[in-house]
Design a protein around this motif. Structure first.
Motif, mmCIF file in Angstrom:
data_model
loop_
_atom_site.group_PDB
_atom_site.id
_atom_site.type_symbol
_atom_site.label_atom_id
_atom_site.label_comp_id
_atom_site.label_asym_id
_atom_site.label_seq_id
_atom_site.Cartn_x
_atom_site.Cartn_y
_atom_site.Cartn_z
ATOM 1 N N VAL A 63 60.394 40.257 25.075
ATOM 2 C CA VAL A 63 60.834 41.063 26.214
ATOM 3 C C VAL A 63 60.741 40.236 27.483
ATOM 4 O O VAL A 63 59.895 39.345 27.591
ATOM 5 C CB VAL A 63 59.999 42.362 26.356
ATOM 6 N N PRO A 64 61.616 40.484 28.468
ATOM 7 C CA PRO A 64 61.627 39.667 29.683
ATOM 8 C C PRO A 64 60.302 39.641 30.439
ATOM 9 O O PRO A 64 60.014 38.688 31.143
ATOM 10 C CB PRO A 64 62.719 40.314 30.536
ATOM 11 N N ALA A 65 59.468 40.660 30.314
ATOM 12 C CA ALA A 65 58.212 40.719 31.072
ATOM 13 C C ALA A 65 57.278 39.547 30.765
ATOM 14 O O ALA A 65 56.417 39.215 31.570
ATOM 15 C CB ALA A 65 57.510 42.040 30.793
ATOM 16 N N ASN A 66 57.414 38.898 29.595
ATOM 17 C CA ASN A 66 56.536 37.776 29.250
ATOM 18 C C ASN A 66 56.906 36.493 29.974
ATOM 19 O O ASN A 66 56.178 35.516 29.925
ATOM 20 C CB ASN A 66 56.518 37.543 27.739
ATOM 21 N N ASN A 67 58.073 36.454 30.617
ATOM 22 C CA ASN A 67 58.490 35.345 31.462
ATOM 23 C C ASN A 67 58.516 33.995 30.738
ATOM 24 O O ASN A 67 58.041 32.992 31.266
ATOM 25 C CB ASN A 67 57.602 35.269 32.707
ATOM 26 N N ARG A 68 59.049 33.970 29.511
ATOM 27 C CA ARG A 68 59.181 32.735 28.732
ATOM 28 C C ARG A 68 60.580 32.677 28.116
ATOM 29 O O ARG A 68 61.142 33.693 27.721
ATOM 30 C CB ARG A 68 58.173 32.695 27.583
ATOM 31 N N HIS A 69 61.122 31.468 28.020
ATOM 32 C CA HIS A 69 62.342 31.246 27.247
ATOM 33 C C HIS A 69 61.946 31.283 25.771
ATOM 34 O O HIS A 69 60.899 30.747 25.400
ATOM 35 C CB HIS A 69 62.951 29.877 27.557
ATOM 36 N N THR A 70 62.757 31.919 24.915
ATOM 37 C CA THR A 70 62.413 32.017 23.485
ATOM 38 C C THR A 70 63.636 31.804 22.582
ATOM 39 O O THR A 70 63.890 32.609 21.698
ATOM 40 C CB THR A 70 61.807 33.399 23.175
ATOM 41 N N PRO A 71 64.426 30.750 22.773
ATOM 42 C CA PRO A 71 65.619 30.604 21.942
ATOM 43 C C PRO A 71 65.292 30.536 20.451
ATOM 44 O O PRO A 71 64.324 29.903 20.045
ATOM 45 C CB PRO A 71 66.238 29.288 22.415
ATOM 46 N N ALA A 72 66.090 31.241 19.662
ATOM 47 C CA ALA A 72 65.984 31.205 18.199
ATOM 48 C C ALA A 72 66.953 30.138 17.700
ATOM 49 O O ALA A 72 68.158 30.236 17.910
ATOM 50 C CB ALA A 72 66.324 32.570 17.618
ATOM 51 N N LEU A 73 66.438 29.087 17.055
ATOM 52 C CA LEU A 73 67.245 27.930 16.677
ATOM 53 C C LEU A 73 67.797 27.986 15.267
ATOM 54 O O LEU A 73 68.840 27.401 14.985
ATOM 55 C CB LEU A 73 66.423 26.649 16.841
ATOM 56 N N ASN A 74 67.071 28.648 14.348
ATOM 57 C CA ASN A 74 67.456 28.591 12.937
ATOM 58 C C ASN A 74 67.086 29.897 12.250
ATOM 59 O O ASN A 74 66.053 30.482 12.550
ATOM 60 C CB ASN A 74 66.725 27.415 12.268
ATOM 61 N N VAL A 75 67.955 30.356 11.330
ATOM 62 C CA VAL A 75 67.676 31.552 10.544
ATOM 63 C C VAL A 75 68.010 31.259 9.093
ATOM 64 O O VAL A 75 69.010 30.591 8.804
ATOM 65 C CB VAL A 75 68.469 32.781 11.053
ATOM 66 N N ILE A 76 67.138 31.696 8.176
ATOM 67 C CA ILE A 76 67.429 31.591 6.749
ATOM 68 C C ILE A 76 67.199 32.942 6.095
ATOM 69 O O ILE A 76 66.395 33.749 6.563
ATOM 70 C CB ILE A 76 66.567 30.521 6.037
ATOM 71 N N ASN A 77 67.926 33.180 5.037
ATOM 72 C CA ASN A 77 67.759 34.390 4.238
ATOM 73 C C ASN A 77 66.650 34.125 3.230
ATOM 74 O O ASN A 77 66.765 33.235 2.394
ATOM 75 C CB ASN A 77 69.073 34.728 3.537
ATOM 76 N N SER A 78 65.570 34.874 3.307
ATOM 77 C CA SER A 78 64.416 34.653 2.436
ATOM 78 C C SER A 78 64.696 34.975 0.976
ATOM 79 O O SER A 78 63.919 34.610 0.106
ATOM 80 C CB SER A 78 63.236 35.508 2.906
ATOM 81 N N ALA A 79 65.778 35.669 0.689
ATOM 82 C CA ALA A 79 66.096 36.034 -0.690
ATOM 83 C C ALA A 79 66.781 34.891 -1.438
ATOM 84 O O ALA A 79 66.923 34.946 -2.647
ATOM 85 C CB ALA A 79 66.978 37.274 -0.725
ATOM 86 N N TRP A 80 67.227 33.866 -0.724
ATOM 87 C CA TRP A 80 67.889 32.751 -1.395
ATOM 88 C C TRP A 80 66.827 31.844 -1.981
ATOM 89 O O TRP A 80 65.961 31.338 -1.290
ATOM 90 C CB TRP A 80 68.765 31.987 -0.431
ATOM 91 N N PHE A 81 66.905 31.619 -3.265
ATOM 92 C CA PHE A 81 65.898 30.824 -3.940
ATOM 93 C C PHE A 81 66.521 30.257 -5.207
ATOM 94 O O PHE A 81 67.630 30.607 -5.589
ATOM 95 C CB PHE A 81 64.662 31.663 -4.268
ATOM 96 N N ALA A 114 75.204 31.699 20.297
ATOM 97 C CA ALA A 114 74.800 31.685 18.889
ATOM 98 C C ALA A 114 74.475 30.254 18.486
ATOM 99 O O ALA A 114 75.233 29.330 18.786
ATOM 100 C CB ALA A 114 75.915 32.239 18.016
ATOM 101 N N LEU A 115 73.337 30.064 17.814
ATOM 102 C CA LEU A 115 72.915 28.727 17.415
ATOM 103 C C LEU A 115 72.904 28.517 15.903
ATOM 104 O O LEU A 115 72.975 27.390 15.448
ATOM 105 C CB LEU A 115 71.527 28.423 17.984
#
Length: 167
Positions: free
Chosen positions: A59-77, A15-16
């Protein structure tokens, strides 16, 4: 401060970032090791930290690393204060914005590109923007989107920060 540790059964998930979800939940992003790749994921957990939904960035078939670094809640404003309207309006579609990167590998010269994507409240795909600077093969490539803001300006109108090396 969260004082809860969740261990994946095989120790293959990292988890990042975490943000408050809509409803009584938290949204966690990161990556998991699958077949030699680090695949990005976004998951929702309830207040007991039970996983209630999870999606992979690729999906693994694309053969790329795809780490998700940051998430925000779009409802916060910004909230209105008295008769003063909010400076930034809310995203009318709600959901979550996730930033990260896609990479062939982690060596300096391996091809990389940043991404910003939008998921609905139900963690279904809404849109994705890929950011890639032109790098001559053999030169360092560190394109990444490492952070997004809560400011919504229009559909696909979030501010995103990150890095690039373009030589």
């Amino acid at each position: 401060l969260l004082e809860e540790i969740i261990f994946s059964p095989l120790g293959d998930e990292v988890a990042l970032d975490i943000c408050r979800g809509n409803g009584l939940s938290y949204i966690i992003c990161g990556y998991e090791h699958v077949g030699g790749l680090d695949l990005g994921f976004v998951m929702r957990v309830d207040t007991n930290f039970t996983v209630t939904a999870k999606v992979n960035i690729q999906v693994p078939a694309n053969n790329r690393h795809t780490p998700a670094l940051n998430v925000i809640n779009s409802a916060w404003f910004d909230q209105p204060v008295g008769n003063i309207p909010p400076y930034f309006p809310p995203d009318p579609t709600g959901g979550y914005q996730i930033t990260g990167f896609e990479a062939v590998g982690y060596n300096a010269t391996d091809a990389k590109s940043g991404y910003a994507l939008k998921l609905s409240d139900a963690l279904t795909f809404q849109w994705c923007a890929k950011l890639d600077s032109p790098v001559t093969p053999g030169n360092p490539d560190w394109d990444m989107c490492s952070h997004g803001t809560y400011m919504w300006s229009s559909p696909k109108g979030y501010f995103v920060g990150g890095s690039e090396i373009n030589q």
